[in-house]
Structure formats: C-alpha cells, structure tokens
Enzyme design. Structure first.
Site, PDB file in Angstrom:
ATOM      1  N   GLY A 294    -135.471  35.047 -15.332  1.00 24.46           N
ATOM      2  CA  GLY A 294    -136.052  34.089 -16.103  1.00 24.46           C
ATOM      3  C   GLY A 294    -136.375  34.821 -17.482  1.00 24.46           C
ATOM      4  O   GLY A 294    -136.057  35.942 -17.777  1.00 24.46           O
ATOM      5  N   HIS A 473    -106.451   7.996 -14.846  1.00 18.25           N
ATOM      6  CA  HIS A 473    -105.571   8.430 -13.912  1.00 18.25           C
ATOM      7  C   HIS A 473    -104.420   9.466 -14.293  1.00 18.25           C
ATOM      8  O   HIS A 473    -103.664   9.137 -15.437  1.00 18.25           O
ATOM      9  CB  HIS A 473    -105.113   7.465 -12.753  1.00 18.25           C
ATOM     10  CG  HIS A 473    -104.371   7.982 -11.664  1.00 18.25           C
ATOM     11  ND1 HIS A 473    -105.413   8.510 -10.719  1.00 18.25           N
ATOM     12  CD2 HIS A 473    -103.305   7.995 -11.026  1.00 18.25           C
ATOM     13  CE1 HIS A 473    -104.797   8.960  -9.759  1.00 18.25           C
ATOM     14  NE2 HIS A 473    -103.309   8.907  -9.861  1.00 18.25           N
TER      15      HIS A 473
END
Ligand code: FAD
Ligand code: NA7
Length: 497
Positions: A294, A473
C-alpha cells in the site's frame, strides 16, 4: 499576479496532477511556480521531475511488463516457424533492461523541464510546506530555505510506498527502488497483493527469476474478486509463481551481505493465520524482499494545520469537494492524495487540467470520476471499467443484476497450444434496460481492449448496444459483441468457434 502575492498559483508536487495543472494555468496567462522534490528512499534512490508515473510507476512498470511479454513471445515464435537458436535457454540481462529504461525515463524528465521552460512555468526543485496563510517555505538540496506567497495553491504531492514496523525491514525494497535496481533482484519475495505487488511479481517471474508472493488475505482488494482469482490462478498455474496465502512477515534477518552487482541474502519469518498463530520460517532465503503493501499520501510534512486544511490524520488523505477544494477556500488538491479518488495518472492529469480551467478560465466543467477504466498489467492482463460484480449487487440488489460472460482462448494461443481459458463479463442492470455498469476482461492486451469501450460506458451503453455492435474478427475484443450466456442460466460460458 493579482493582489500582493508573488505568484497567482503555487503548485506543490511535479507529478501527473501538478504538472498538468501548472501548464494549464500558465496557458490561462497566470504566473505559476511548481515545486517538486523527491525525498530519497531508505536505500537512497531518487529521481527527476515527473512524479511517480514517469519515474517509479506506470512507465517503467509497463516497459518491464513488455520485457516480460517479449520473453513469452520468443518461446511462442518457434511454434510459428521461427528458428531462433536455442530460445528455451534465452537469458535476460537485467542491467541492460534497466539502463535502457532509465535512459528513456531521463529523457522524459528532461522533456518536462523543457516544457516548463517553453510554457513559462517556474520550476523549483525544492521541498515546500506551509508557514502561514498564502505562504510557503521551500528548502532545496543544499538546505537553503526561502519563502514565497500565492493567491491559490494546488496540492499534488502524491503517495509513497508503506514500510512495515518489523525487525529487518531496512533490508526490504519497494517499487521506488525496483525500477532502477542496478543488479537483478534474484530470488524475490513480494509482500502484498495489491496491483503493484502482482504486476512486479509477474514481470520478475517472466524475466526468469524465482518469485514468491506473500498474501495476507485476498488478491486485488477493491477489484472484482472473480477476476482477481482468475489472475491469481494464471500466475500460479501458468507462470509458476509461488503463493504463500494467509501470511504476514514478522522478521527479516541478513544471511549474507550484498556485494557490488549482487543482492544479499535474507531469511524471512512469517506468521500464518491458519497455524494457531505460531511463527514459522517461510523459506530459507531470498535475495530481495519487495514490499508492496500500500501507499501513504505525502501530506504529513506539508504543515497543513498552519492553513486549516482538514485531512485524515491516520491515513493522510485530504477530503475535497467536487471542485477539488479543500477545507481552505484558496487551497485545492488533485491526484493520489485526495480521499476516495481512483489513484491513476490520467485521473490526476484530467483533474489538474479542469481545476486550472475552472480557477483561471471561468469554466465550470468538473472532473467525472465515474466509469474510470483501468488495467492491471499482470502476465495475463486484467482490464475493467465501472463496477465489480460485488459492488453492482450491493448497489442494485442481486435480483436486478444480470451478468453475461464468456470464456475464450485467444486465436494466437491456439498454435503454441496455450489452453488457459481467458474470460470476459458484462455486469448489467435489468431495470435500467440492461445498462452495462461493469465491464471486465482478463486476456492479452486487455489494456488496449478496455480503453475503447470506455466511450460506450460513458454514454450509458446497454447490453443491446453491445449486441448491435459488430465485432472485429479475429480479436479478443470481439467477445463483448457476442456474449449470449448469463451466469444465472448456468449454461457453459465456453465460446463457440
Ligand atoms: P505523483 O505523480 O506521485 O507526484 C507527486 C510529486 O510531488 C512527486 O514527485 C513528489 O516527490 C513530489 N512532492 C511530494 N511532496 C512534496 C513537497 N512537499 N514539495 C515538493 N514536492 C513534493 N497509474 C496509471 O494510470 N497506470 C498505471 O499503469 C500505473 N502504474 C503504477 C505503477 C506503480 C508501481 C505505482 C506506484 C503507481 C502506478 N500508477 C499507475 C499510479 C500513478 O503513478 C499515480 O496515480 C500518479 O502518479 C499520481 O499522480 P500525482 O500527481 O497525484 O502524484
Ligand atoms: P492497496 O490496494 O492499498 O493494497 C495493499 C496490499 O498490501 C493489500 O494486498 C494488503 O492486504 C497488503 N498489506 C497491507 N498491509 C500489509 C501487511 N502489514 N502485511 C501484509 N500485507 C499487507 O495497494 P496500493 O496502495 O498499491 O494501491 C493503491 C490504489 O491503487 C488502491 O486504492 C487501488 O484501488 C488502486 P489486505 O488486502 O489488506 O489483506
């Protein structure tokens, strides 16, 4: 400047938020100074102008992630017909990577200074703190002290990594040291399970090091936990990273001194919550212990009490209103030090820029902190926008949340036979015409995929809008245009060819 002040605006902190605000304010014709000073880490590491992102955050992190991905690509290349010698034994030179990345970082430091000169922002490489209303003192590297006044102030001092109060903590490093470490970290123990911990562990392992992650409770607190677990599974099963779950370190002892070009060796003792509270040795030795437990806002040394700025004495975060204003009307704050805001570079940049335009160009636009996208650059990247499934259920109730999901194996993984199932999901709210409130994808290039969908989410796109969009695609991103299976249905989420 207006009134009797030396400057119209003093910006404290020359990182993402501060630089953005300072540049915008001079563009509005104001007289602006920006203070930036990096206190060295316990190891003595320090760096140039630009703040966390450029020096010890996003930039070197993403470049090391790229180094890691290239290592995997070398291996895949043989399946596609490349003959690149004995690639399975390809080795990585830490020193060369660090030297080249640091050269690039230094060019960015130089660019920031050049931009300040060109735009007319006065840059002071000094540490600033308040001495009274509208007045700061600033101390440079030679400990020379001066004072200066301004009409307005913007605080953008960012956060620094947390350390632990345990014997031997002085042997640990943090992300502030890692990216410029002059030698390979060797066998590494990463403590913590935040995105910083997982990203660093991921690239270190991919560069060929022996890596263990010590996790106190869960992975990626605050993120969607199904996605966090999938990222962990990939790191454990595919990357072969070791996890010590339920552990905290309690003691670190030096076994062998570091030598020039080589890290030392350290023994770590840990406490496992499942082991009746008994301390146990978690492994014989590590060369590096990286704490990623943190970060703490750099607000304690600003002497905020002298100007009445309220901040949380325990956490250090400053509370601001939607206009980025602190409890003192002429003092504002942006970036990582502001309570409850996403701690991300583009957020700090946007907030700083909009704030300067509200202060000096009469504009009204507020920074919108909703639907901020982000990506965790672990070996399998995780991109997300909006709410986790848990938060969506908390907010709207489980009866009103519908989750569409799909497993998929990227086309480019088929030939080298990687059979890990990537995953994507759309979290929708039924009563809002199936508005998509959470978008999540774990797969290659998740960062690049996620960015584009942010526009759709900003425009409150519904599941129907996603369905009526045509895919590209063959890509991973097209998964969001073909998602037909809901979680509730219990049907297989395996994508059909
Ligand atoms: P900072 O950029 O931290 O700048 C603050 C500056 O102020 C520093 O230079 C500091 O030394 C200076 N300072 C502090 N106090 C004073 C003072 N009193 N006087 C003068 N100067 C002072 N974000 C992303 O968006 N994407 C990512 O991929 C990403 N990866 C990250 C990886 C790591 C390892 C870390 C640690 C962070 C990462 N972040 C990422 C977060 C991002 O770096 C921060 O959100 C961003 O830098 C915050 O900007 P800021 O302006 O609030 O503070
Ligand atoms: P976070 O999100 O604050 O996470 C800190 C991590 O470190 C988390 O996994 C903690 O475990 C772990 N931790 C904290 N203290 C300890 C101790 N004493 N021992 C072992 N492990 C510990 O990390 P960052 O500051 O890096 O992230 C900054 C922000 O970016 C954050 O707001 C995110 O939303 C994005 P825990 O889960 O508490 O058990």
């Amino acid at each position: 400047p207006d009134g009797d002040y030396d400057y119209d605006l003093i910006v404290i902190g020359g990182g993402s938020g501060g630089i953005s605000a300072a540049k915008e304010a001079v563009s509005c014709g104001k007289k602006v100074v920006c203070f930036d000073f990096v206190k060295p880490t316990p190891l003595g590491t320090t760096w140039g102008l630009g703040g966390t992102c450029v020096n010890v955050g996003c930039i070197p992190k993403k470049l090391m992630h790229q180094a890691a991905l290239l290592g995997h690509s070398i291996k895949d290349a043989t399946s596609f017909g490349w003959d690149i010698g004995n690639c399975q034994s390809a080795t990585h030179k830490w020193e060369k990577m660090v030297a080249n990345i640091q050269d690039y970082v230094k060019s960015l430091n130089f660019n920031f200074r050049a931009q300040f000169i060109k735009k007319g922002v006065k840059y002071e490489n000094a540490y600033a703190s308040f001495v009274g209303p509208h007045r700061v003192k600033y101390v440079n590297r030679r400990s020379e002290e001066k004072e200066m006044t301004a009409r307005y102030f913007i605080l953008a001092t960012g956060c620094r990594p947390k350390y632990m109060d345990i014997p031997g903590c002085e042997y640990c490093i943090t992300s502030d040291d890692l990216f410029s470490l002059p030698h390979s970290p060797g066998k590494t123990l990463v403590v913590g399970a935040s995105y910083v911990a997982l990203e660093c562990a991921g690239f270190l392992k991919s560069l060929g090091l022996d890596v263990t992650i010590m996790v106190r409770s869960i992975l990626l607190r605050g993120f969607d936990q199904q996605m966090a677990d999938l990222i962990g599974k990939y790191m454990e099963d595919v990357c072969d990273i070791k996890f010590l779950r339920g552990f905290i370190p309690t003691k670190i002892e030096k076994v062998k001194d570091a030598e020039p070009g080589k890290p030392g060796t350290y023994r770590v003792t840990g406490l496992n919550s499942k082991d009746n509270g008994d301390e146990i040795q978690v492994d014989d030795e590590y060369n590096t212990i990286l704490l990623a437990i943190g970060r703490v806002p750099c607000t304690a040394d600003l002497n905020l009490n002298a100007v009445g700025v309220n901040f949380d004495k325990k956490s250090g975060y400053i509370k601001c209103n939607e206009r980025e204003c602190t409890s003192t009307p002429y003092i504002f704050a942006v970036g990582d030090i502001v309570d409850g805001r996403p701690e991300l570079t583009p957020v700090a940049i946007r907030a700083g820029k909009l704030l300067a335009r509200r202060l000096f160009a009469g504009e009204m636009t507020l920074c919108d902190y909703i639907n901020v996208p982000t990506t965790v650059f672990t070996p399998l990247e995780y991109g997300c926008i909006g709410l986790s499934e848990e938060t969506a259920i908390e907010t709207y109730g489980s009866h009103d949340v519908e989750v569409f999901h799909s497993n998929f194996v990227p086309l480019e993984w088929q030939v080298p036979h990687h059979d890990f199932q990537c995953y994507a999901k759309l979290v929708c709210v039924k009563s809002l015409k199936k508005r998509v409130v959470g978008l999540h994808i774990a797969g290659p290039n998740a960062g690049e995929i996620t960015q584009g969908w942010t526009v759709a989410m900003k425009m409150f796109a519904t599941k129907d809008d996603f369905d009526s969009s045509i895919g590209i695609h063959p890509t991973c991103a097209e998964v969001f245009t073909t998602m037909a299976v809901t979680k509730d249905s219990g049907d297989s989420a395996e994508a059909e060819g």
